[in-house]
Design a protein around this motif. Sequence first.
Motif, PDB file in Angstrom:
ATOM      1  N   MET A   1     -15.689  57.532 -18.129  1.00 37.02           N
ATOM      2  CA  MET A   1     -15.972  58.942 -18.305  1.00 37.02           C
ATOM      3  C   MET A   1     -14.685  59.710 -18.044  1.00 37.02           C
ATOM      4  N   ALA A   2     -14.371  60.634 -18.925  1.00 38.72           N
ATOM      5  CA  ALA A   2     -13.168  61.448 -18.784  1.00 38.72           C
ATOM      6  C   ALA A   2     -13.568  62.925 -18.779  1.00 38.72           C
ATOM      7  N   THR A   3     -12.762  63.710 -18.118  1.00 41.81           N
ATOM      8  CA  THR A   3     -13.018  65.140 -18.050  1.00 41.81           C
ATOM      9  C   THR A   3     -12.024  65.882 -18.924  1.00 41.81           C
ATOM     10  N   ILE A   4     -12.534  66.720 -19.808  1.00 40.42           N
ATOM     11  CA  ILE A   4     -11.701  67.651 -20.548  1.00 40.42           C
ATOM     12  C   ILE A   4     -11.766  68.945 -19.754  1.00 40.42           C
TER      13      ILE A   4
ATOM     14  N   ILE B   1     -14.647  62.454 -33.988  1.00 41.30           N
ATOM     15  CA  ILE B   1     -15.798  62.811 -33.168  1.00 41.30           C
ATOM     16  C   ILE B   1     -17.080  62.570 -33.946  1.00 41.30           C
ATOM     17  N   THR B   2     -17.973  61.794 -33.359  1.00 41.28           N
ATOM     18  CA  THR B   2     -19.296  61.593 -33.930  1.00 41.28           C
ATOM     19  C   THR B   2     -20.237  62.568 -33.248  1.00 41.28           C
ATOM     20  N   PHE B   3     -21.033  63.282 -34.056  1.00 38.47           N
ATOM     21  CA  PHE B   3     -21.984  64.216 -33.466  1.00 38.47           C
ATOM     22  C   PHE B   3     -23.266  64.231 -34.283  1.00 38.47           C
ATOM     23  N   LYS B   4     -24.313  64.703 -33.633  1.00 37.27           N
ATOM     24  CA  LYS B   4     -25.627  64.758 -34.253  1.00 37.27           C
ATOM     25  C   LYS B   4     -26.020  66.216 -34.433  1.00 37.27           C
TER      26      LYS B   4
ATOM     27  N   TYR C   1     -16.794  63.475 -21.000  1.00 36.90           N
ATOM     28  CA  TYR C   1     -16.918  62.791 -22.281  1.00 36.90           C
ATOM     29  C   TYR C   1     -16.564  61.319 -22.122  1.00 36.90           C
ATOM     30  N   GLU C   2     -17.146  60.529 -22.998  1.00 36.34           N
ATOM     31  CA  GLU C   2     -16.683  59.163 -23.174  1.00 36.34           C
ATOM     32  C   GLU C   2     -15.622  59.234 -24.260  1.00 36.34           C
ATOM     33  N   ILE C   3     -14.433  58.787 -23.954  1.00 32.12           N
ATOM     34  CA  ILE C   3     -13.322  58.874 -24.893  1.00 32.12           C
ATOM     35  C   ILE C   3     -12.795  57.471 -25.153  1.00 32.12           C
ATOM     36  N   TYR C   4     -12.693  57.124 -26.419  1.00 34.62           N
ATOM     37  CA  TYR C   4     -12.184  55.826 -26.824  1.00 34.62           C
ATOM     38  C   TYR C   4     -10.956  56.056 -27.693  1.00 34.62           C
ATOM     39  N   SER C   5      -9.956  55.253 -27.493  1.00 47.25           N
ATOM     40  CA  SER C   5      -8.717  55.408 -28.262  1.00 47.25           C
ATOM     41  C   SER C   5      -8.539  54.252 -29.224  1.00 47.25           C
TER      42      SER C   5
ATOM     43  N   LEU D   1     -25.226  55.658 -21.682  1.00 55.78           N
ATOM     44  CA  LEU D   1     -24.938  56.910 -22.359  1.00 55.78           C
ATOM     45  C   LEU D   1     -26.132  57.395 -23.163  1.00 55.78           C
ATOM     46  N   GLU D   2     -26.295  58.710 -23.192  1.00 55.15           N
ATOM     47  CA  GLU D   2     -27.303  59.340 -24.027  1.00 55.15           C
ATOM     48  C   GLU D   2     -26.597  60.326 -24.938  1.00 55.15           C
ATOM     49  N   ILE D   3     -26.993  60.327 -26.201  1.00 58.10           N
ATOM     50  CA  ILE D   3     -26.431  61.273 -27.140  1.00 58.10           C
ATOM     51  C   ILE D   3     -27.189  62.579 -27.000  1.00 58.10           C
ATOM     52  N   GLN D   4     -26.456  63.659 -26.809  1.00 61.74           N
ATOM     53  CA  GLN D   4     -27.087  64.958 -26.719  1.00 61.74           C
ATOM     54  C   GLN D   4     -27.543  65.380 -28.107  1.00 61.74           C
ATOM     55  N   ASP D   5     -28.779  65.816 -28.224  1.00 58.41           N
ATOM     56  CA  ASP D   5     -29.295  66.303 -29.492  1.00 58.41           C
ATOM     57  C   ASP D   5     -28.949  67.786 -29.570  1.00 58.41           C
TER      58      ASP D   5
END
Length: 131
Positions: free
Chosen positions: A1-4, A56-59, A91-95, A120-124
């Motif tokens: 988990m990373a903080t922006i 970024i993947t988003f729903k 956020y979960e951040i992957y490089s 992890l849960e995806i926020q709707d």
Amino acid sequence: MATIKKNVQTSGLFVELTKSQTENFQIIRKHWVHFNKELKKYNLNQCGGNWVKYGITFKSGERYFYLTAIPTNYLLFPDHFSYKEIPKGEYEIYSHHGSMEKLKHTYVEIYKVILPKSNLEIQDNTKTGFT
């Protein structure tokens, strides 16, 4: 988990995804090629040659999208680019490092190894924040 720690203003292009990881890999790979061509076409270089790019993947509702973007850095973008603010938070951040040919390995690691082991849960979020 990373903080922006502060909101990040980005601009880029998004594409709709399917429910197939195999299809999505192809969609995302082609989308990155298109996005990179657009950056070059409109001379949207970032200083120093060290690119910071976001995938970024988003729903939104029941649909999934993938955004390719760069920080706005006060650049002017073409009208067909969308603006998206990434709010500060956890956020979960992957490089991904390396060529586009190695992108599939990054996605396999994320979707087949890391995510299944996580809680992890995806926020709707039906509001995408795109303009």
